[in-house]
Write an enzyme that holds these catalytic residues in place. Structure first.
Site, mmCIF file in Angstrom:
data_model
loop_
_atom_site.group_PDB
_atom_site.id
_atom_site.type_symbol
_atom_site.label_atom_id
_atom_site.label_comp_id
_atom_site.label_asym_id
_atom_site.label_seq_id
_atom_site.Cartn_x
_atom_site.Cartn_y
_atom_site.Cartn_z
ATOM 1 N N GLY A 1 -6.995 -14.282 -57.978
ATOM 2 C CA GLY A 1 -8.411 -14.121 -57.651
ATOM 3 C C GLY A 1 -8.554 -14.061 -56.143
ATOM 4 O O GLY A 1 -7.779 -13.370 -55.459
ATOM 5 N N SER B 1 26.721 -39.169 -50.365
ATOM 6 C CA SER B 1 26.840 -38.314 -49.175
ATOM 7 C C SER B 1 26.021 -38.882 -48.023
ATOM 8 O O SER B 1 26.457 -38.861 -46.871
ATOM 9 C CB SER B 1 26.332 -36.908 -49.478
ATOM 10 O OG SER B 1 26.990 -36.395 -50.594
ATOM 11 N N GLY C 1 23.621 -36.332 -52.289
ATOM 12 C CA GLY C 1 23.082 -37.492 -52.981
ATOM 13 C C GLY C 1 23.281 -38.766 -52.181
ATOM 14 O O GLY C 1 23.615 -38.711 -50.987
ATOM 15 N N GLN D 1 1.370 -15.160 -66.716
ATOM 16 C CA GLN D 1 1.014 -16.322 -67.556
ATOM 17 C C GLN D 1 2.255 -16.939 -68.185
ATOM 18 O O GLN D 1 2.198 -18.043 -68.725
ATOM 19 C CB GLN D 1 0.031 -15.902 -68.642
ATOM 20 C CG GLN D 1 -1.368 -15.699 -68.077
ATOM 21 C CD GLN D 1 -2.286 -14.990 -69.048
ATOM 22 O OE1 GLN D 1 -1.995 -14.864 -70.229
ATOM 23 N NE2 GLN D 1 -3.404 -14.519 -68.548
ATOM 24 N N ASP E 1 19.567 -35.638 -60.216
ATOM 25 C CA ASP E 1 19.169 -36.862 -60.933
ATOM 26 C C ASP E 1 17.789 -37.398 -60.543
ATOM 27 O O ASP E 1 17.240 -38.234 -61.238
ATOM 28 C CB ASP E 1 20.188 -37.982 -60.673
ATOM 29 C CG ASP E 1 21.596 -37.570 -61.068
ATOM 30 O OD1 ASP E 1 21.720 -36.680 -61.917
ATOM 31 O OD2 ASP E 1 22.558 -38.137 -60.519
HETATM 32 P P1 ADP Z 1 26.588 -37.826 -54.083
HETATM 33 O O1 ADP Z 1 26.358 -37.483 -52.662
HETATM 34 O O2 ADP Z 1 26.129 -36.725 -55.005
HETATM 35 O O3 ADP Z 1 26.087 -39.181 -54.441
HETATM 36 P P2 ADP Z 1 29.351 -38.830 -53.961
HETATM 37 O O4 ADP Z 1 28.987 -40.240 -54.157
HETATM 38 O O5 ADP Z 1 30.552 -38.310 -54.670
HETATM 39 O O6 ADP Z 1 28.183 -37.813 -54.322
HETATM 40 O O7 ADP Z 1 29.585 -38.623 -52.397
HETATM 41 C C1 ADP Z 1 29.976 -37.368 -51.877
HETATM 42 C C2 ADP Z 1 30.909 -37.545 -50.722
HETATM 43 O O8 ADP Z 1 30.287 -38.306 -49.693
HETATM 44 C C3 ADP Z 1 32.177 -38.335 -51.025
HETATM 45 O O9 ADP Z 1 33.159 -37.520 -51.622
HETATM 46 C C4 ADP Z 1 32.588 -38.780 -49.658
HETATM 47 O O10 ADP Z 1 33.222 -37.748 -48.947
HETATM 48 C C5 ADP Z 1 31.252 -39.084 -49.000
HETATM 49 N N1 ADP Z 1 30.938 -40.512 -49.153
HETATM 50 C C6 ADP Z 1 30.382 -41.130 -50.197
HETATM 51 N N2 ADP Z 1 30.282 -42.460 -49.996
HETATM 52 C C7 ADP Z 1 30.805 -42.684 -48.772
HETATM 53 C C8 ADP Z 1 30.999 -43.858 -47.965
HETATM 54 N N3 ADP Z 1 30.628 -45.076 -48.386
HETATM 55 N N4 ADP Z 1 31.584 -43.706 -46.773
HETATM 56 C C9 ADP Z 1 31.950 -42.497 -46.326
HETATM 57 N N5 ADP Z 1 31.801 -41.369 -47.039
HETATM 58 C C10 ADP Z 1 31.233 -41.444 -48.232
#
Ligand code: ADP
Length: 774
Positions: A567, A108, A105, A660, A153
């Site tokens: 088809g 990450s 997300g 279907q 999401d």
């Molecule tokens: P998502 O990717 O689903 O939004 P998170 O926000 O929990 O989930 O982020 C997942 C992981 O990504 C975190 O646990 C962390 O290891 C890394 N991460 C998130 N934000 C940062 C950031 N600003 N700097 C470095 N690593 C980050």
């Protein structure tokens, strides 16, 4: 090019169904491109702790059908600190990994971008502290990073849809459909909370797909008196005869003063003000689980292929790309920009700039929101149009049943009523119309149709002018004063509109706007990327294939030839082949011959010989029903069985009408809602001139409302947009003999089916040797 690329793949943040499909595609496509691929286990934690493992082709077998992520994910605090990232860089360099594909997300992906921007300084520090040698430092000067959005999401800007969101929607709809039956039995109200943080996509999509009475979204917050609006709608619906009330609330729902709206607040209002027996259901983590929907498997696969290509094409100067999906096409854009825009949504909401928040969502979001409110909330006469512009709208189903036909009809009826039109159901297709089988449809009469499969009106393949008399059709239309016709159906429906349009010359009663909403499992109607029912069918095929593979694996080495519909169009075979990991597919666009079967049997033998001796693997081949008169499903199965010698057995499965589906998929329900609303708008547009003129001259409404070729159209989906393509124009791009459009956008996916099933793994020489050994 020198040394081969070593690509790492990691899944991070909240797990999302489809992440495994990403890992599978990155591993297999990467290997096919001559790369080495490494899985980084447990997200960023695997970088910090050196959980990096080289992946082989076979390591990802069976991944497509499994939810969650097999390589693990974690919330890794250590990676948020430079020290953790330094460790990560160290382990990557020591493993020789020089590119990283991150599926996660926005958190990450923010981490991924930061990692890349710091890479030089991390590299230098490792060199300075003697952790890596000068050669290593020089060899790993750059780290390529590519982002894939895995998030249930659907909250990432710059992409229309994220991996996992559609599966999550499936889980929500299954739950709400079940809740609906108990709600109905007890005449209860249910408040269902769904995930989505700052994003209301899941809540809105679920609201549309389940026919909910009210939705609460963060991007469209109601004012602080939302209880009044909610009660007014719920009360009206009860007055109209509804026995259940369903409210969907996003976990991030707020009012316009940013005050959270909690499920219990809603429950209290419904119980206290309306006296409804109200229950709250928080769906929680069930929304993350389960086998991925066909859509997510395909999305994850085609985006991952693009991600590997992006790694191979990137230079040290290119900014990290994010792989998105826009207008039904895989896209590549700057990762950081997407992350910034995503953060802007939350900021805009915090600043109460809700218009901006809505703008940052994908373009369909606003459209679907409008379709939802127009057909559900605004049933209080506020949307009524002047009396003289109101129409009698006929709704008819043509062709074979397809998921979403009823949902389209329900929305059309409700929206018609909200505008002041009169909706008429025409029973049993054109033969029914010829017999005058027409009845006015009511608001409560179509209640519950959103999630019903099949065709409540009854459908029929007969085409006017071919096997139903055109004169009788025109007569009935005039007799019942039908002033607009919405046809829901497949290729027969398309032929019907062509004939009706052509017959306008003879019959003034046919001078009415005609809209075809494509609905067929085959997805072979020109003028649309997707027909209603095609997504339901894909899911039905993929579920059946999962069950077949499981059964085969449990017993013996067995290949199943699975016959699918379509088809003369290979759409279902190609897309289901990609989503179920078929060994190969036989489609009319390519045909099948002895040489092909021989090559496929060699390939299968090679695959089975390569399997572990004590393993029984199930494999499937999808065969389109019309691909060949000679090589029938049974014949192909027999040939492969013979050719397979003792190595593998072969069986057939003809899926037939199972395709279907029982209930239409959420995607089909949502597409149906949007297209139905647009069809009614289209009718208004194409009758307003004639009706206005009659009104001004104080004459009654004329029989001839329109004669323009642009008023007989396919209302279809082209990327994000709803399009209105005149049938007269579409004929030029249609293969009428083979009943399908000349252009098939999905054919770009075709080569991936064979490639990802290992077609390129064994050279013809290796295959020949293997077969000689038997
Ligand atoms: P998502 O990717 O689903 O939004 P998170 O926000 O929990 O989930 O982020 C997942 C992981 O990504 C975190 O646990 C962390 O290891 C890394 N991460 C998130 N934000 C940062 C950031 N600003 N700097 C470095 N690593 C980050």
């Amino acid at each position: 090019m020198g040394k081969c690329k070593k690509i790492g793949i990691l899944t991070s943040g909240g797990d999302a169904p489809g992440m495994n499909a990403c890992v599978r595609a990155v591993v297999r496509y990467g290997i096919s491109k001559g790369c080495e691929v490494f899985a980084v286990y447990e997200g960023y934690q695997g970088l910090v702790d050196n959980g990096i493992k080289k992946m082989e082709w076979k390591d990802v077998r069976g991944f497509l059908s499994i939810g969650g992520t097999n390589i693990g994910t974690a919330r890794c605090m250590a990676f948020k600190k430079r020290e953790g990232r330094l460790q990560g860089a160290y382990h990557l360099i020591k493993s020789g990994v020089d590119a990283l594909i991150v599926c996660g997300g926005d958190g990450s992906l923010t981490g991924a971008d930061l990692f890349r921007s710091e890479w030089n300084s991390l590299n230098e520090e490792l060199l300075k502290t003697g952790k890596i040698t000068q050669e290593e430092s020089d060899a790993y000067k750059h780290l390529n990073i590519v982002g894939l959005v895995g998030s249930i999401d659907n909250d990432m800007s710059s992409t229309d849809i994220t991996i996992g969101a559609v599966t999550s929607l499936h889980r929500i709809c299954e739950a709400v459909d079940s809740i609906s039956t108990t709600a109905l039995s007890h005449s209860r109200a249910f408040v269902v909370e769904v995930m989505g943080r700052h994003c209301g996509w899941l809540a809105l999509a679920a609201g549309i797909a389940t026919g909910a009475d009210f939705v609460f979204l963060p991007e469209r917050p109601p004012n602080e008196n939302w209880g009044d609006a909610l009660c007014a709608v719920a009360h009206r619906h009860r007055q109209l005869g509804k026995r259940k009330t369903v409210v969907i609330v996003a976990e991030g729902a707020i009012d316009s003063n940013l005050k959270p709206i909690r499920p219990d607040d809603i429950k209290n209002i419904l119980s206290e003000r309306l006296g409804l027996d109200t229950r709250v259901t928080t769906l929680g983590h069930t929304q993350r689980g389960g086998s991925p929907a066909a859509f997510d498997r395909i999305l994850a696969t085609i985006q991952s292929v693009e991600a590997v290509d992006a790694v191979l094409n990137s230079t040290p100067e290119t900014p990290s790309p994010l792989i998105g999906m826009n207008n039904n096409k895989v896209t590549t854009g700057p990762l950081m920009k997407a992350v910034e825009l995503t953060h802007e949504v939350a900021d805009s909401i915090a600043k109460k700039d809700f218009a901006r928040a809505m703008e940052l969502r994908d373009p369909q979001f606003a459209d679907e929101y409008e379709a939802y409110t127009a057909s559900t909330i605004m049933d209080d006469s506020t949307m009524s149009i002047p009396q003289y512009r109101r129409l009698n709208v006929g709704i008819i189903h043509v062709g074979a049943p397809a998921g979403g036909m009823n949902a389209a009809t329900r929305t059309a009826v409700r929206y018609c009523l909200n505008r002041g039109h009169k909706p008429f159901g025409i029973y049993n297709g054109f033969p029914g119309l010829a017999r005058g089988n027409i009845e006015e449809l009511t608001w409560i009469g179509v209640d519950g149709w959103t999630h019903r499969g099949g065709s409540e009106l009854g459908t029929n393949r007969a085409v006017p002018g071919e096997n139903t008399d055109m004169g009788t059709i025109a007569y009935q239309i005039q007799q019942h004063n039908i002033q607009a016709l919405m046809i829901v159906g497949g290729f027969e429906a398309f032929s019907s509109v062509i004939n009706l349009e052509a017959a306008r010359k003879q019959y003034p009663a046919l001078h009415i706007p005609i809209a075809l909403i494509p609905a067929t499992v085959s997805n072979n109607v020109p003028g649309t990327d997707f027909s209603l029912g095609s997504d339901t069918a894909l899911n039905a095929i993929v579920e059946s294939c999962d069950a077949i593979v499981q059964s085969a694996r449990s017993s013996r080495r067995r290949v199943f030839i699975v016959e699918v519909q379509g088809g003369r169009s290979g759409y279902l075979a190609v897309e289901a082949g990609l989503a179920s990991g078929a060994s190969t597919i036989y489609i009319p666009e390519e045909g099948v011959n002895l040489a092909r079967l021989q090559s496929d049997s060699r390939h299968l033998m090679a695959m089975y010989m390569d399997d572990a001796a004590d393993k029984s693997e199930g494999r499937i081949i999808l065969r389109n029903e019309t691909v060949s008169k000679t090589y029938t499903t049974d014949v192909i199965s027999d040939i492969l069985k013979d050719e397979g010698h003792a190595l593998f057995d072969s069986r057939t499965a003809v899926l037939g009408h199972i395709q279907q589906g029982v209930n239409p998929s959420p995607m089909d329900r949502i597409r149906a809602t949007r297209l139905a609303k647009c069809s009614i708008d289209f009718f208004e547009k194409h009758t307003s001139y004639a009706l206005d003129q009659a009104y001004r001259s104080k004459s009654p409404a004329p029989i001839e409302l329109t004669n323009a070729t642009e008023s007989a159209v396919v209302v279809g989906l082209s990327g994000n947009c709803v399009t209105y393509r005149p049938v007269t124009e579409l004929i030029a791009v249609t293969d009428m003999k083979n009943r399908k459009p000349l252009d098939a956008w999905w054919m770009v996916h075709r080569p991936l089916v064979d490639l990802l099933s290992g077609r390129g793994l064994f050279t013809p020489e290796a295959q020949a040797t293997l077969s000689r050994d038997i």
